[in-house]
Motif scaffolding. Structure first.
Motif, PDB file in Angstrom:
ATOM      1  N   PRO A  23      -5.914  -2.036 -19.308  1.00  0.00           N
ATOM      2  CA  PRO A  23      -6.326  -0.849 -18.980  1.00  0.00           C
ATOM      3  C   PRO A  23      -7.286  -0.284 -19.478  1.00  0.00           C
ATOM      4  O   PRO A  23      -7.690  -0.161 -21.117  1.00  0.00           O
ATOM      5  CB  PRO A  23      -5.051  -0.652 -19.223  1.00  0.00           C
ATOM      6  N   LEU A  72      -7.332   0.829  -4.842  1.00  0.00           N
ATOM      7  CA  LEU A  72      -6.924  -0.515  -5.678  1.00  0.00           C
ATOM      8  C   LEU A  72      -7.853  -0.612  -6.831  1.00  0.00           C
ATOM      9  O   LEU A  72      -7.426  -1.125  -7.749  1.00  0.00           O
ATOM     10  CB  LEU A  72      -7.779  -1.750  -5.452  1.00  0.00           C
ATOM     11  N   ALA A 100      -5.717   1.274  -9.622  1.00  0.00           N
ATOM     12  CA  ALA A 100      -4.900   0.026 -10.261  1.00  0.00           C
ATOM     13  C   ALA A 100      -5.462  -0.378 -10.747  1.00  0.00           C
ATOM     14  O   ALA A 100      -4.460  -0.741 -12.018  1.00  0.00           O
ATOM     15  CB  ALA A 100      -3.904  -0.187  -9.537  1.00  0.00           C
ATOM     16  N   ALA A 101      -6.244  -1.242 -10.743  1.00  0.00           N
ATOM     17  CA  ALA A 101      -7.239  -1.604 -11.675  1.00  0.00           C
ATOM     18  C   ALA A 101      -7.036  -1.324 -13.230  1.00  0.00           C
ATOM     19  O   ALA A 101      -7.503  -1.787 -14.065  1.00  0.00           O
ATOM     20  CB  ALA A 101      -8.503  -2.843 -10.751  1.00  0.00           C
ATOM     21  N   GLY A 155      -4.810  -1.322 -14.641  1.00  0.00           N
ATOM     22  CA  GLY A 155      -4.466  -2.694 -16.211  1.00  0.00           C
ATOM     23  C   GLY A 155      -3.353  -3.626 -15.011  1.00  0.00           C
ATOM     24  O   GLY A 155      -2.770  -4.725 -15.633  1.00  0.00           O
ATOM     25  N   ASP A 156      -3.761  -3.392 -13.330  1.00  0.00           N
ATOM     26  CA  ASP A 156      -2.564  -3.818 -12.554  1.00  0.00           C
ATOM     27  C   ASP A 156      -3.563  -4.726 -12.197  1.00  0.00           C
ATOM     28  O   ASP A 156      -4.995  -4.680 -11.198  1.00  0.00           O
ATOM     29  CB  ASP A 156      -2.649  -2.773 -11.421  1.00  0.00           C
ATOM     30  N   ALA A 157      -3.669  -6.371 -12.529  1.00  0.00           N
ATOM     31  CA  ALA A 157      -3.967  -7.195 -12.919  1.00  0.00           C
ATOM     32  C   ALA A 157      -4.354  -7.927 -11.374  1.00  0.00           C
ATOM     33  O   ALA A 157      -5.434  -8.635 -10.949  1.00  0.00           O
ATOM     34  CB  ALA A 157      -4.256  -8.851 -13.667  1.00  0.00           C
ATOM     35  N   GLU A 158      -3.063  -8.231 -10.420  1.00  0.00           N
ATOM     36  CA  GLU A 158      -3.674  -8.389  -9.241  1.00  0.00           C
ATOM     37  C   GLU A 158      -4.297  -7.609  -8.456  1.00  0.00           C
ATOM     38  O   GLU A 158      -5.353  -7.591  -6.934  1.00  0.00           O
ATOM     39  CB  GLU A 158      -1.984  -8.490  -8.591  1.00  0.00           C
ATOM     40  N   ALA A 159      -4.166  -6.100  -8.173  1.00  0.00           N
ATOM     41  CA  ALA A 159      -5.207  -4.818  -7.834  1.00  0.00           C
ATOM     42  C   ALA A 159      -6.378  -4.998  -7.575  1.00  0.00           C
ATOM     43  O   ALA A 159      -6.914  -5.169  -6.819  1.00  0.00           O
ATOM     44  CB  ALA A 159      -4.850  -3.796  -8.485  1.00  0.00           C
ATOM     45  N   TYR A 160      -6.699  -5.543  -8.855  1.00  0.00           N
ATOM     46  CA  TYR A 160      -8.488  -5.804  -9.247  1.00  0.00           C
ATOM     47  C   TYR A 160      -8.656  -7.040  -8.771  1.00  0.00           C
ATOM     48  O   TYR A 160     -10.019  -7.057  -8.564  1.00  0.00           O
ATOM     49  CB  TYR A 160      -8.384  -6.378 -11.113  1.00  0.00           C
TER      50      TYR A 160
END
Lengths: 132, 194
Positions: free
Chosen positions: A19, B20, B23-24, B27-32
């Motif tokens: 994050p 997206l 969200a990245a 810290g959202d790895a999948e969205a990233y």
């Protein structure tokens, strides 16, 4: 067969998706910086400045001084705001030119004093290192 | 999910990319991963338009992705993503064009320059000399730099493979390679002052 390098890279970057704290808006950061600068300047002026003497120098030309100072301050404010906006990818490059009009106004108004001297004393008013 | 992300032209709506990326940032790895995958064609098209070269476009896309990773905190949620992406890709394209200009102006490729005789055995002496020079020139590289250089440039691994093999992150591999090459250039300049 191994995956194409760009897919590898994307997978590696996504795996490193810690994050991050998004930067506040450039305007907000510029205003915060301006507030700090303004506070510091006011303290410095109150401590070291001699406002009365400055006003004395501009006696009879208060309006000119006020407009010149406003142009100078606006140039500084716009340049600082431009720096904050331009540091963000994709923001308008027009910020590069934002301080230009007030910069020109400031320089012209500063030049008015020289012009006055020239009118009053002729060519001797243009000597370098000489202040009337 | 991925099918619903892109329209007919393969370019996702700006707002979706914005969501997206936001969200990245959280810290959202999948969205990233989805974000990076779906913006890649946009970056490549931009790079190709700027340079007119497919090879160069691939390098630019990689550089742009690394830059996006480094400056992803500068995206302001709710704002259009395309100008942000385009500014990054354009800068990397300019870098690539400058790099190419420098290389084509100063570097030549001459494969035979390294061989004195056609028979490899006859070159034994000079190859020993070459090994000595290489050892001397790489003497002041740190172990991490040597390793990065060897895995990526000599063994030609991808960054991800080299990262897995060495335990160094992709970013530090890039940095180490960059620094190693800089040092080698300096060493080389010292060796041949003219």
């Amino acid at each position: 067969m191994s995956a194409p390098p760009i897919d590898d890279l994307i997978a590696a970057l996504a795996a490193d998706a810690r994050p991050v704290r998004p930067l506040r808006s450039p305007l907000g950061r510029a205003l915060a910086a301006l507030a700090v600068i303004a506070l510091g300047s006011l303290i410095a002026i109150a401590w070291f400045g001699d406002v009365r003497q400055l006003l004395g120098r501009y006696a009879g030309r208060e309006l000119l001084m006020a407009v010149e100072m406003a142009a100078m301050l606006t140039t500084g404010v716009l340049a600082l705001m431009g720096a904050f906006f331009l540091s963000i990818p994709g923001r308008s490059r027009a910020w590069l030119l934002a301080p230009l009009p007030t910069l020109v106004a400031w320089l012209l108004l500063s030049g008015l004093g020289c012009y006055d001297d020239l009118l009053r004393t002729g060519s001797s008013g243009l000597k370098f290192g000489h202040s009337l | 999910v991925e099918g619903g992300l892109t329209n007919r032209d393969g370019i996702a709506p700006d707002q979706l990319w914005g969501n997206l990326l936001a969200a990245a940032q959280a810290g959202d790895a999948e969205a990233y991963r989805l974000f990076l995958t779906s913006v890649t064609p946009f970056l490549r098209a931009l790079a190709r338009r700027r340079t007119g070269s497919d090879d160069l476009a691939d390098d630019i896309v990689q550089d742009a992705l690394l830059t996006i990773h480094r400056v992803r905190h500068t995206y302001e949620a709710g704002r259009p993503v395309k100008p942000w992406l385009a500014a990054i890709a354009t800068r990397r394209a300019i870098d690539a064009l400058r790099r190419r200009g420098r290389q084509s102006g100063r570097e030549v490729h001459d494969a035979h320059a390294y061989e004195t005789y056609a028979d490899p055995l006859a070159n034994k002496e000079s190859s020993e000399e070459a090994a000595r020079v290489v050892a001397q020139m790489t003497g002041n590289l740190s172990p991490g730099q040597k390793q990065a250089l060897e895995l990526v440039k000599v063994k030609e691994m991808s960054l991800a493979e080299a990262s897995a093999a060495s335990g160094q992150t992709v970013a530090s591999l890039k940095v180490n390679i960059h620094r190693a090459i800089k040092k080698l250039r300096l060493n080389f300049a010292r060796e041949r002052p003219e």
